[in-house]
Design a protein around this motif. Structure first.
Motif, short mmCIF file in Angstrom:
data_model
loop_
_atom_site.label_atom_id
_atom_site.label_comp_id
_atom_site.label_asym_id
_atom_site.label_seq_id
_atom_site.Cartn_x
_atom_site.Cartn_y
_atom_site.Cartn_z
N GLY A 103 -2.88 -5.29 10.18
CA GLY A 103 -3.56 -5.64 8.94
C GLY A 103 -4.95 -5.06 8.83
O GLY A 103 -5.51 -4.96 7.73
N ARG A 104 -5.52 -4.64 9.94
CA ARG A 104 -6.86 -4.05 9.93
C ARG A 104 -6.84 -2.54 9.72
O ARG A 104 -7.88 -1.91 9.67
CB ARG A 104 -7.58 -4.39 11.23
N LEU A 105 -5.65 -1.96 9.58
CA LEU A 105 -5.52 -0.51 9.41
C LEU A 105 -5.52 -0.15 7.92
O LEU A 105 -5.32 -1.01 7.06
CB LEU A 105 -4.20 -0.04 10.05
N ASP A 106 -5.71 1.15 7.63
CA ASP A 106 -5.63 1.59 6.24
C ASP A 106 -4.18 1.44 5.77
O ASP A 106 -3.26 1.38 6.59
CB ASP A 106 -6.11 3.04 6.11
N PRO A 107 -3.94 1.39 4.46
CA PRO A 107 -2.61 1.06 3.94
C PRO A 107 -1.47 1.96 4.44
O PRO A 107 -0.39 1.46 4.74
CB PRO A 107 -2.78 1.18 2.43
N GLU A 108 -1.67 3.26 4.53
CA GLU A 108 -0.59 4.15 4.98
C GLU A 108 -0.27 3.91 6.46
O GLU A 108 0.90 3.81 6.84
CB GLU A 108 -0.98 5.61 4.76
N THR A 109 -1.28 3.81 7.28
CA THR A 109 -1.08 3.58 8.70
C THR A 109 -0.51 2.19 8.93
O THR A 109 0.30 1.97 9.84
CB THR A 109 -2.41 3.74 9.47
N ARG A 110 -0.90 1.24 8.11
CA ARG A 110 -0.40 -0.13 8.22
C ARG A 110 1.11 -0.17 7.99
O ARG A 110 1.83 -0.83 8.72
CB ARG A 110 -1.11 -1.02 7.20
N LEU A 111 1.59 0.56 6.97
CA LEU A 111 3.03 0.59 6.71
C LEU A 111 3.80 1.15 7.90
O LEU A 111 4.85 0.62 8.28
CB LEU A 111 3.33 1.45 5.48
N GLY A 136 12.32 4.53 3.05
CA GLY A 136 11.53 5.58 3.66
C GLY A 136 10.06 5.40 3.31
O GLY A 136 9.73 5.09 2.16
N LEU A 137 9.23 5.60 4.27
CA LEU A 137 7.80 5.37 4.07
C LEU A 137 7.11 6.53 3.36
O LEU A 137 6.08 6.35 2.74
CB LEU A 137 7.12 5.14 5.43
N PRO A 194 4.02 -1.05 -2.40
CA PRO A 194 3.76 -2.47 -2.67
C PRO A 194 2.32 -2.82 -2.31
O PRO A 194 1.67 -2.12 -1.52
CB PRO A 194 4.75 -3.20 -1.77
N ASP A 195 1.84 -3.87 -2.90
CA ASP A 195 0.51 -4.35 -2.58
C ASP A 195 0.45 -4.71 -1.11
O ASP A 195 1.26 -5.54 -0.64
CB ASP A 195 0.19 -5.56 -3.45
N PRO A 196 -0.47 -4.11 -0.32
CA PRO A 196 -0.52 -4.39 1.12
C PRO A 196 -0.71 -5.87 1.45
O PRO A 196 -0.12 -6.37 2.40
CB PRO A 196 -1.71 -3.56 1.60
#
Length: 155
Positions: free
Chosen positions: A70-78, A129-130, A137-139
């Motif tokens: 949850g502390r990562l940027d949205p792309e890395t978080r996914l 697929g990411l 979606p909203d993170p």
């Protein structure tokens, strides 16, 4: 033999006993069977306790990993969340289940988490697929849904 002889003969009879056993003692086979039953119950209880404890450990570990993602940027978080889902499935059901793709992967995730979020809901991003999706979606909503689903993993 006269009836008088029979009456006097009855007085000399002893009480009924099973052959070869002392009165009031439990047979050795019964004691062994009881001990084996007790040991089997202890082993079954221990196995159940360890299984439940491992499930709780998976849940706790997954929630910690989700919080760290949850502390990562949205792309890395996914990507981190997708890896986490693969690890959860691998831990609970093995490598074969974790290697599924597409609709089979969605079905497996829905089964494990007792939901339809991966087939029809917000979790679809992990199935389609990411990298090929235009809409994300909203993170915060995705984090909340994954947190809810992982938090109710059965133990």
């Amino acid at each position: 033999m006269s009836p008088a002889d029979t009456v006097s003969g009855i007085e000399h009879l002893r009480g009924l006993h099973l052959p070869g056993h002392a009165a009031g003692l439990v047979e050795g086979e019964i004691v062994v069977a009881m001990a084996l039953g007790f040991a089997a119950a202890l082993v079954a209880g221990l196995v159940r306790h360890l299984y439940r404890r491992s499930r709780i450990g998976v849940r706790r570990s997954a929630l910690n990993a989700l919080a760290a993602a949850g502390r990562l940027d949205p792309e890395t978080r996914l990507v981190a969340q997708a890896r986490l889902l693969r690890r959860i499935v691998r831990t609970l059901q093995g490598d074969e289940a974790a290697s599924l793709r597409g609709p089979a992967w969605a079905v497996r995730l829905d089964e494990i988490f007792a939901t339809d979020a991966f087939s029809n809901g917000i979790g679809r991003v992990f199935v389609d697929g990411l990298y090929g999706r235009r809409e994300r979606p909203d993170p915060a909503l995705l984090d909340a849904e994954l947190n809810r689903l992982i938090g109710r993993l059965r133990g």
